[in-house]
Design a protein around this motif. Sequence first.
Motif, PDB file in Angstrom:
ATOM      1  N   LEU A   7       0.810  -1.228   0.122  1.00 36.07           N
ATOM      2  CA  LEU A   7       0.035  -0.068  -0.086  1.00 36.07           C
ATOM      3  C   LEU A   7       0.904   1.375  -0.122  1.00 36.07           C
ATOM      4  O   LEU A   7       0.670   2.280  -0.791  1.00 36.07           O
ATOM      5  N   LEU A   8       1.903   0.995   0.778  1.00 35.36           N
ATOM      6  CA  LEU A   8       2.750   2.334   0.828  1.00 35.36           C
ATOM      7  C   LEU A   8       3.485   2.506  -0.733  1.00 35.36           C
ATOM      8  O   LEU A   8       3.743   3.646  -1.147  1.00 35.36           O
ATOM      9  N   LEU A   9       3.856   1.484  -1.350  1.00 38.76           N
ATOM     10  CA  LEU A   9       4.527   1.600  -2.534  1.00 38.76           C
ATOM     11  C   LEU A   9       3.537   2.122  -3.604  1.00 38.76           C
ATOM     12  O   LEU A   9       3.821   2.979  -4.556  1.00 38.76           O
ATOM     13  N   GLU A  10       2.094   1.664  -3.552  1.00 38.80           N
ATOM     14  CA  GLU A  10       1.100   2.336  -4.484  1.00 38.80           C
ATOM     15  C   GLU A  10       0.887   3.759  -4.188  1.00 38.80           C
ATOM     16  O   GLU A  10       0.886   4.600  -5.262  1.00 38.80           O
ATOM     17  N   LEU A  11       0.897   4.185  -2.868  1.00 40.38           N
ATOM     18  CA  LEU A  11       0.919   5.482  -2.645  1.00 40.38           C
ATOM     19  C   LEU A  11       1.947   6.355  -3.189  1.00 40.38           C
ATOM     20  O   LEU A  11       1.750   7.517  -3.506  1.00 40.38           O
ATOM     21  N   SER A  12       3.056   5.654  -3.197  1.00 35.80           N
ATOM     22  CA  SER A  12       4.365   6.298  -3.622  1.00 35.80           C
ATOM     23  C   SER A  12       4.362   6.917  -4.795  1.00 35.80           C
ATOM     24  O   SER A  12       4.682   8.014  -5.593  1.00 35.80           O
ATOM     25  N   TYR A  32       3.432  20.728  -0.770  1.00 39.38           N
ATOM     26  CA  TYR A  32       4.282  20.055  -2.220  1.00 39.38           C
ATOM     27  C   TYR A  32       5.403  19.354  -1.604  1.00 39.38           C
ATOM     28  O   TYR A  32       6.274  19.890  -0.644  1.00 39.38           O
ATOM     29  N   PHE A  33       5.880  18.258  -2.450  1.00 43.70           N
ATOM     30  CA  PHE A  33       7.031  17.357  -2.063  1.00 43.70           C
ATOM     31  C   PHE A  33       7.684  17.029  -3.282  1.00 43.70           C
ATOM     32  O   PHE A  33       7.308  16.986  -4.226  1.00 43.70           O
ATOM     33  N   ASP A  34       9.034  17.152  -2.811  1.00 49.06           N
ATOM     34  CA  ASP A  34       9.966  16.569  -3.773  1.00 49.06           C
ATOM     35  C   ASP A  34      10.838  15.430  -3.490  1.00 49.06           C
ATOM     36  O   ASP A  34      11.587  15.590  -2.473  1.00 49.06           O
ATOM     37  N   ALA A  35      10.700  14.153  -3.875  1.00 42.95           N
ATOM     38  CA  ALA A  35      11.598  13.187  -3.323  1.00 42.95           C
ATOM     39  C   ALA A  35      11.898  12.287  -4.599  1.00 42.95           C
ATOM     40  O   ALA A  35      10.916  12.041  -5.592  1.00 42.95           O
ATOM     41  N   PRO A  36      13.025  11.602  -4.813  1.00 42.76           N
ATOM     42  CA  PRO A  36      13.238  10.989  -5.779  1.00 42.76           C
ATOM     43  C   PRO A  36      12.611   9.709  -6.320  1.00 42.76           C
ATOM     44  O   PRO A  36      12.248   8.867  -5.032  1.00 42.76           O
ATOM     45  N   PRO A  37      12.253   9.322  -7.393  1.00 40.10           N
ATOM     46  CA  PRO A  37      11.545   8.106  -7.693  1.00 40.10           C
ATOM     47  C   PRO A  37      12.312   6.787  -7.197  1.00 40.10           C
ATOM     48  O   PRO A  37      11.277   6.003  -7.089  1.00 40.10           O
ATOM     49  N   GLU A  38      13.287   6.870  -6.944  1.00 34.82           N
ATOM     50  CA  GLU A  38      13.964   5.574  -6.392  1.00 34.82           C
ATOM     51  C   GLU A  38      13.823   5.713  -4.837  1.00 34.82           C
ATOM     52  O   GLU A  38      14.506   4.517  -4.356  1.00 34.82           O
ATOM     53  N   ARG A  42       8.684   8.747  -0.659  1.00 36.79           N
ATOM     54  CA  ARG A  42       7.480   9.077  -1.471  1.00 36.79           C
ATOM     55  C   ARG A  42       6.216   8.681  -1.023  1.00 36.79           C
ATOM     56  O   ARG A  42       5.286   9.481  -0.852  1.00 36.79           O
ATOM     57  N   GLY A  43       6.071   7.445  -0.513  1.00 40.61           N
ATOM     58  CA  GLY A  43       4.735   6.931   0.403  1.00 40.61           C
ATOM     59  C   GLY A  43       4.547   7.695   1.255  1.00 40.61           C
ATOM     60  O   GLY A  43       3.410   8.097   1.564  1.00 40.61           O
ATOM     61  N   PHE A  44       5.555   8.045   2.333  1.00 36.16           N
ATOM     62  CA  PHE A  44       5.171   8.763   3.486  1.00 36.16           C
ATOM     63  C   PHE A  44       4.724  10.249   2.994  1.00 36.16           C
ATOM     64  O   PHE A  44       3.722  10.785   3.473  1.00 36.16           O
ATOM     65  N   ALA A  45       5.462  10.839   1.971  1.00 33.92           N
ATOM     66  CA  ALA A  45       5.014  12.188   1.605  1.00 33.92           C
ATOM     67  C   ALA A  45       3.469  12.006   1.045  1.00 33.92           C
ATOM     68  O   ALA A  45       2.812  13.218   1.111  1.00 33.92           O
ATOM     69  N   GLY A  54      11.693   9.826  10.094  1.00 33.06           N
ATOM     70  CA  GLY A  54      11.621  10.655   8.811  1.00 33.06           C
ATOM     71  C   GLY A  54      10.138  11.307   8.592  1.00 33.06           C
ATOM     72  O   GLY A  54       9.955  12.492   8.375  1.00 33.06           O
ATOM     73  N   MET A  55       9.218  10.313   9.008  1.00 30.56           N
ATOM     74  CA  MET A  55       7.761  10.685   8.801  1.00 30.56           C
ATOM     75  C   MET A  55       7.343  11.629   9.831  1.00 30.56           C
ATOM     76  O   MET A  55       6.599  12.764   9.462  1.00 30.56           O
ATOM     77  N   ALA A  56       7.770  11.561  11.173  1.00 30.72           N
ATOM     78  CA  ALA A  56       7.757  12.271  12.267  1.00 30.72           C
ATOM     79  C   ALA A  56       8.210  13.679  11.846  1.00 30.72           C
ATOM     80  O   ALA A  56       7.522  14.755  12.164  1.00 30.72           O
ATOM     81  N   ALA A  57       9.419  13.734  11.363  1.00 27.37           N
ATOM     82  CA  ALA A  57      10.083  15.149  11.235  1.00 27.37           C
ATOM     83  C   ALA A  57       9.283  15.688   9.992  1.00 27.37           C
ATOM     84  O   ALA A  57       9.204  16.834   9.964  1.00 27.37           O
TER      85      ALA A  57
END
Length: 147
Positions: free
Chosen positions: A29-34, A76-82, A87-90, A129-132
């Motif tokens: 589910l996290l990967l799908e959200l990413s 707005y979030f910028d995280a690399p596709p890899e 990305r899922g957390f964002a 990282g998610m808490a931050a």
Amino acid sequence: MTSTSELPPRLAELVDDFAGVGVKDRLQLLLELSEELPKLPAKYDGHREDMEQVHECQTPLFLAVEVDEGRTVHLYFDAPPEAPTTRGFASIMHTGLDGESADTVLNVPNDFYLKLGLGEAVSPLRLRGMAAMLARIKNQVRAGSAS
């Protein structure tokens, strides 16, 4: 621990989705959200200097928070596709908080992410990282609301 009744509706729905599946399915589910993280608008695309880096994330993650005149929050979030976990957390933050009022965002319990049940699936460092991310979002909302 946080109850989902304390959360904005879309964030509560995500927490319920994660809580309703097993550990392996939570990762899926996290990967799908990413893959659902929206692209950056032109004003931020290629302009990380206008965004705040979340250094606690294991992968470079940048965010920008805008609070409009009606006190509605835009994320707005910028995280690399890899970096699908980051990305899922964002994407969780974006789906659950974008378009909410400043007060609603500020009232999200700091530990809400524990309800996602990802502690069994990802490292404590990643959860920090998610808490931050949430802490930075709240700081920017406070700053944006004050101006």
